[in-house]
Design a protein around this motif. Sequence first.
Motif, PDB file in Angstrom:
ATOM      1  N   PRO A 108       0.810  -1.225   0.000  1.00 35.77           N
ATOM      2  CA  PRO A 108       0.000   0.000   0.000  1.00 35.77           C
ATOM      3  C   PRO A 108       0.841   1.272   0.000  1.00 35.77           C
ATOM      4  CG  PRO A 108      -0.038  -1.011   2.173  1.00 35.77           C
ATOM      5  CD  PRO A 108       0.725  -1.938   1.278  1.00 35.77           C
ATOM      6  N   ILE A 109       0.187   2.337  -0.403  1.00 35.13           N
ATOM      7  CA  ILE A 109       0.799   3.661  -0.408  1.00 35.13           C
ATOM      8  C   ILE A 109       0.307   4.441   0.804  1.00 35.13           C
ATOM      9  CG2 ILE A 109       0.812   5.882  -1.619  1.00 35.13           C
ATOM     10  CD1 ILE A 109       0.837   4.296  -4.224  1.00 35.13           C
ATOM     11  N   TRP A 110       1.220   5.159   1.410  1.00 38.95           N
ATOM     12  CA  TRP A 110       0.921   6.037   2.546  1.00 38.95           C
ATOM     13  C   TRP A 110       0.786   7.447   1.992  1.00 38.95           C
ATOM     14  CZ3 TRP A 110       3.100   5.696   8.038  1.00 38.95           C
ATOM     15  CH2 TRP A 110       3.092   6.932   8.677  1.00 38.95           C
ATOM     16  N   ASP A 111      -0.342   8.052   2.187  1.00 33.58           N
ATOM     17  CA  ASP A 111      -0.479   9.485   1.926  1.00 33.58           C
ATOM     18  C   ASP A 111      -1.530  10.037   2.874  1.00 33.58           C
ATOM     19  OD1 ASP A 111      -3.049   9.210   0.811  1.00 33.58           O
ATOM     20  OD2 ASP A 111      -2.372   9.428  -1.237  1.00 33.58           O
ATOM     21  N   LYS A 112      -1.684  11.341   2.869  1.00 34.43           N
ATOM     22  CA  LYS A 112      -2.581  11.950   3.848  1.00 34.43           C
ATOM     23  C   LYS A 112      -4.027  11.519   3.654  1.00 34.43           C
ATOM     24  CE  LYS A 112      -3.228  16.405   1.491  1.00 34.43           C
ATOM     25  NZ  LYS A 112      -3.067  17.844   1.627  1.00 34.43           N
ATOM     26  N   PHE A 113      -4.435  11.235   2.432  1.00 43.47           N
ATOM     27  CA  PHE A 113      -5.816  10.822   2.197  1.00 43.47           C
ATOM     28  C   PHE A 113      -6.057   9.394   2.669  1.00 43.47           C
ATOM     29  CE2 PHE A 113      -4.907  14.040  -1.105  1.00 43.47           C
ATOM     30  CZ  PHE A 113      -5.671  15.052  -0.546  1.00 43.47           C
TER      31      PHE A 113
END
Length: 185
Positions: A108-113
């Motif tokens: 998975p990708i970590w971002d603020k959303f």
Amino acid sequence: MYKIISIDIKQVFADDDKKRGVQKYAEILQMFPNVNVKTDKVFQKKFNGFYRVRRNADWQKVYYSIMEKSKGKDVAFADVLWEIYNATGRVEASFASKLVHTLNNDMPIWDKFVLQNLDKKMPILQGEKKLLKAIEIYDEIIAWYKEALLQKEVQKKILEFDAVFPQYSWFSNTKKIDFLLWQNR
């Protein structure tokens, strides 16, 4: 998980900019194995644009060097995070996850959303304490994705994504969920 279930995929991706985002992601994945990302400025420009990399040339040199040397290897998020930290002095959880995801699209990708949708928050910490907390949170994100992928409602959304984008049905299910989380702001 329920935030994903309520998303109307056809409506969300009716927007041309959002469709172009999906296309840009596909271009990055298709280029990645065929270029030296450490030196290929076209790849870097696409990657930087899509993931909003706003770091200086020295930082990018480190980042793309790590990405290139990691090709074909099973690289852990924690290892990439430590390597970026040791080279730059910065805890770059989001960019570390994007590098790991590019190597292994099931990660998975970590971002603020994503953090917002999963009700996660990075506390204000510094240095190695921040780095260790980022590893802990990323492990929680991985666990959330594993659980989500087992849910029939989420599997249905993945099929809906494939119906809207049949040309991209080859994307990992993890990335399809990520697109939905990213659009749910």
